[in-house]
Design an enzyme around this catalytic site. Sequence first.
Site, PDB file in Angstrom:
ATOM      1  N   SER A 288       0.805  -1.210   0.142  1.00 27.13           N
ATOM      2  CA  SER A 288      -0.055   0.059  -0.138  1.00 27.13           C
ATOM      3  C   SER A 288       0.868   1.154   0.071  1.00 27.13           C
ATOM      4  O   SER A 288       0.674   2.191  -0.643  1.00 27.13           O
ATOM      5  CB  SER A 288      -0.904   0.024   1.359  1.00 27.13           C
ATOM      6  OG  SER A 288      -0.231  -0.104   2.443  1.00 27.13           O
ATOM      7  N   TYR A 289       1.973   1.108   0.623  1.00 27.60           N
ATOM      8  CA  TYR A 289       2.822   2.483   0.731  1.00 27.60           C
ATOM      9  C   TYR A 289       3.581   2.673  -0.578  1.00 27.60           C
ATOM     10  O   TYR A 289       3.528   3.552  -1.205  1.00 27.60           O
ATOM     11  CB  TYR A 289       3.994   2.166   1.802  1.00 27.60           C
ATOM     12  CG  TYR A 289       4.950   3.280   2.013  1.00 27.60           C
ATOM     13  CD1 TYR A 289       4.803   4.383   2.791  1.00 27.60           C
ATOM     14  CD2 TYR A 289       6.306   3.110   1.611  1.00 27.60           C
ATOM     15  CE1 TYR A 289       5.697   5.289   3.081  1.00 27.60           C
ATOM     16  CE2 TYR A 289       7.128   4.025   1.808  1.00 27.60           C
ATOM     17  CZ  TYR A 289       6.947   5.311   2.566  1.00 27.60           C
ATOM     18  OH  TYR A 289       7.783   6.071   2.967  1.00 27.60           O
ATOM     19  N   THR A 290       3.834   1.488  -1.194  1.00 27.89           N
ATOM     20  CA  THR A 290       4.363   1.502  -2.474  1.00 27.89           C
ATOM     21  C   THR A 290       3.490   2.119  -3.575  1.00 27.89           C
ATOM     22  O   THR A 290       3.961   2.869  -4.368  1.00 27.89           O
ATOM     23  CB  THR A 290       5.097   0.171  -2.904  1.00 27.89           C
ATOM     24  OG1 THR A 290       6.054  -0.386  -1.963  1.00 27.89           O
ATOM     25  CG2 THR A 290       5.792   0.065  -4.314  1.00 27.89           C
TER      26      THR A 290
END
Length: 306
Positions: A200-202
């Site tokens: 999700s961060y990527t």
Amino acid sequence: MGRKPTPEPRLSRRGAVGAAAGLAFAGAAAAATGGTARAAERRGGARRFEGRSVLITGGTSGIGRAAAEAFAREGARVAFCGRRERLGRAVERTIRENGGEASYLRADVRDAEQVRSFVDRAVSRYGGPDIALNNAGVQRPFTDLHEVTVEEWDDVAGTNVRGVFLAMKYQIPPMRAAGGGVILVTGSSNQFATRNGLGSYTAAKNGVTGLVQAAALENAAHGIRVVAIAPGMTDTEMLDAHRPAGLSDEEWARTKAAFAEQGVAGLKRMAEPEEIAAAALALASDAFSFQTGTSVPVDGGQLAAL
Ligand SMILES: NC(=O)c1ccc[n+]([C@@H]2O[C@H](COP(=O)([O-])OP(=O)(O)OC[C@H]3O[C@@H](n4cnc5c(N)ncnc54)[C@H](OP(=O)(O)O)[C@@H]3O)[C@@H](O)[C@H]2O)c1
């Protein structure tokens, strides 16, 4: 060509006890490579941003705080936001006690009205904006994508990419009206590659790549440069998302150092937030007048490894 599949370094108690054995903490590594001397040099007398109006999202800790202090030291008037009021007031006080000009204006970057109000209040206080550093971000504990909850996804995307969109949306009109400026975004080495559990961060940080490209093209004719700085592993509170329960501060420091030793192929240490802030100031300066639309890794050689 893909990156060679290597076992993912994980932050764990086992890592602390095993891989960290005999490792110096990152601060010692920085000193050994001349980091202390360079930090002193960075604090030198340059006043590249005298009288400039600077807006920073996420200035209550870490990279944003280091950037607020550095811009103020170089003569800028700095308005910054974040949600933690006690920390915001403390950063504001520290900057003023050191002779700088700064204002903490509370805002949550996930909320359009709060971002609009932050930009409005900052511009009416300091003018411009001449420079914006859209830096607020969050990371969650490593979680495989299919186990990420919808609430976690919304928080990570809402902060790291929607928050950047909202900041740009309200910064660009006054910046155009003022005749130009520089918009920086704190992206991540995860704009270029990922590791297990950071989906999700990527995805959110890859969204930053697109925002920077689009905003750079749309605003070049208005004298606005837009650039992302893409830090590698940096020793800030963000890493606490991965802190295993029950570790002492000392064990946690050793775990992070071991993680950096394994994961940062070049310098084998984390960056200090001041090192990332120094790069952000350089990118904001006239020395980088031809730089726009790009995401610039500042990662200690992390991405250089196969
Ligand atoms: N540390 C790393 O290894 C690393 C590596 C690559 C990129 N980055 C990026 O660097 C940026 C700064 O992170 P950091 O490492 O300095 O971590 P940090 O110390 O945790 O700082 C994060 C900052 O973002 C603010 N923030 C988070 N959510 C917010 C929200 N909803 N509204 C307003 N402000 C918010 C926090 O303030 P409040 O909590 O007070 O709201 C804080 O000031 C982030 O974009 C992060 O993704 C970090």
